[in-house]
Design a protein around this motif. Structure first.
Motif, PDB file in Angstrom:
ATOM      1  N   GLU A  14       2.792  45.495   6.250  1.00  0.00           N
ATOM      2  CA  GLU A  14       3.841  45.915   7.127  1.00  0.00           C
ATOM      3  C   GLU A  14       5.027  44.580   6.614  1.00  0.00           C
ATOM      4  OE1 GLU A  14       1.021  43.685   9.732  1.00  0.00           O
ATOM      5  OE2 GLU A  14       0.975  45.237   8.236  1.00  0.00           O
ATOM      6  N   MET A  15       4.238  43.387   6.525  1.00  0.00           N
ATOM      7  CA  MET A  15       5.107  42.256   6.487  1.00  0.00           C
ATOM      8  C   MET A  15       5.646  42.068   4.769  1.00  0.00           C
ATOM      9  SD  MET A  15       6.600  39.391   7.506  1.00  0.00           S
ATOM     10  CE  MET A  15       6.226  39.563   9.108  1.00  0.00           C
ATOM     11  N   ASP A  16       4.751  42.470   3.970  1.00  0.00           N
ATOM     12  CA  ASP A  16       5.109  42.417   2.410  1.00  0.00           C
ATOM     13  C   ASP A  16       6.557  43.275   2.440  1.00  0.00           C
ATOM     14  OD1 ASP A  16       4.358  42.021  -0.389  1.00  0.00           O
ATOM     15  OD2 ASP A  16       4.704  44.088  -0.319  1.00  0.00           O
ATOM     16  N   ALA A  17       6.746  44.190   3.017  1.00  0.00           N
ATOM     17  CA  ALA A  17       7.937  45.073   3.121  1.00  0.00           C
ATOM     18  C   ALA A  17       9.123  44.282   3.273  1.00  0.00           C
ATOM     19  CB  ALA A  17       7.705  46.098   3.851  1.00  0.00           C
ATOM     20  N   MET A  18       9.003  43.321   3.939  1.00  0.00           N
ATOM     21  CA  MET A  18      10.166  42.540   4.701  1.00  0.00           C
ATOM     22  C   MET A  18      10.216  41.101   4.511  1.00  0.00           C
ATOM     23  SD  MET A  18       9.109  43.337   8.720  1.00  0.00           S
ATOM     24  CE  MET A  18       8.679  44.987   8.311  1.00  0.00           C
TER      25      MET A  18
END
Length: 401
Positions: A350-354
């Motif tokens: 989820e953090m990789d995407a942002m």
């Protein structure tokens, strides 16, 4: 910009046949048949036990077999003229020469390995001190030890009516020196050890080693420096600090000395975790990072956090920031934050995407960005998930790249 944490502290000799004394102003000591018999500074007796003793010995044979050395003393010698005490064992000998220099007690400790095995580690207690009162700031069971790595060893004790510092006068070779943990704050042994393995301090490098080869000899130069209660550790060890600085001059070229902010996005505290927020983002267990709507809410909150942080950093005239936990903190301490942004996609998708959008906010604001990198690797096993130490400069450099 990368923050690499974790890679970043008068003699009188009495024997059974005679007495020889040495005095230097306010420091007086007397030697007995096992080591020091008396240690006084400003008339205060500071010696609990002055016997020279070996606490532990480990031997490694040519084939790699490991054994404990026998601690039975088979011969003992006291040379009153040279102020030397020697203890002989089946594997070798340990000696100590006691010398007073002003308000300093110098201990020159020798270790002789007469065996065919490598003396892989040894722990020596040259004396045990007793303080008139608990040293300021000391905590029961806490260790006050240095390993002579990254900084000189200066273990300080201010005991009210005076102060002392135990120092390793050699600024090059590693050696554990200081006071091991004990419940008592007024009685503490002085420990000299060639390996921190088995010593009571997670602060020390567990891989520190200083072996003595078969039929070889090594010496350790230790000093106990005394002064008034107003003298600081730096005052007692100013010559040693200068010696260390001369041996290891600064090599860092860091022209911009403005502040660097540290930003924390998560926590390892279980009260702030949940099934929908397993990595503890923003300490909010109600957050849901499993659904598209929840991920969008996380993105909005992350970018708002970035914008607010930029305002604070700009107000401080900071040069940039380091984000401590871009991978979150799914696992409890001491794993907690991972310190390897390369695996964000694997462990915090989820953090990789942002993450790129998050760092871009700072970059566009003219700030430098960085992440925290640990000298450990995350290890998943059926039994547990943990951080495993990476040892050796080459392996650490390889990990960073």
């Amino acid at each position: 910009m990368i923050s690499l944490f974790g890679v970043w502290a008068a003699i009188a000799i009495h024997t059974g046949v005679g007495c020889a004394a040495s005095s230097a102003g306010d420091l007086k000591i007397r030697l007995g048949d096992a080591g020091l018999a008396s240690l006084q500074y400003h008339g205060e007796d500071l010696l609990s036990d002055g016997a020279l003793g070996v606490q532990h010995v480990t031997l490694t044979g040519a084939g790699g077999q490991i054994s404990d050395g026998d601690l039975k003393i088979i011969a003992a010698m006291v040379d009153a003229q040279s102020h030397k005490v020697k203890r002989t064992y089946s594997w070798g000998a340990v000696s100590c020469v006691y010398a007073v220099q002003g308000d300093r007690l110098n201990l020159r400790i020798g270790v002789q390995n007469t065996s065919d095995s490598t003396l892989s580690s040894i722990a020596i207690q040259p004396l045990e001190l007793k303080f008139p009162q608990a040293p300021q700031g000391w905590v029961p069971n806490y260790v006050y030890l240095g390993a002579n790595q990254g900084a000189p060893t200066v273990e300080y004790a201010n005991y009210g009516s005076g102060a002392l510092a135990v120092c390793n006068d050699d600024v090059v070779r590693p050696l554990v020196v200081g006071f091991p943990g004990r419940e008592s704050l007024t009685v503490r042994p002085l420990l000299i050890a060639t390996s921190s393995a088995g010593q009571m301090s997670s602060r020390l490098d567990p891989y520190l080693k200083r072996p003595v080869a078969p039929h070889s000899y090594d010496t350790y130069s230790i000093s106990v420096r005394f002064g008034s209660a107003s003298v600081t550790d730096a005052g007692l060890a100013s010559d040693l600090l200068k010696k260390f600085a001369a041996k290891y001059p600064p090599t860092l070229r860091w022209k911009d000395r403005r502040s660097i902010g540290t930003l924390h996005l998560s926590t390892s505290e279980p009260d702030h975790h949940s099934a929908t927020n397993p990595r503890g983002w923003f300490l909010d267990p109600a957050m849901d990072v499993k659904t598209p709507a929840g991920k969008e809410a996380l993105r909005k909150r992350l970018l708002e956090y970035a914008d607010n942080s930029i305002k604070v950093l700009k107000k401080m005239n900071a040069q940039g920031m380091i984000t401590w936990d871009i991978e979150g903190q799914e696992y409890p301490h001491a794993t907690s934050y991972i310190g390897d942004p390369r695996i964000v996609k694997e462990i915090a998708p989820e953090m990789d995407a942002m993450a790129d959008a998050y760092f871009k906010r700072f970059h566009d604001a003219g700030l430098r960005t960085g992440v925290c990198v640990r000298p450990q690797q995350l290890s998943h096993t059926p039994a547990k998930t943990e951080q495993q130490d990476v040892t050796g400069t080459d392996k650490i450099v390889a990990l960073l790249y």
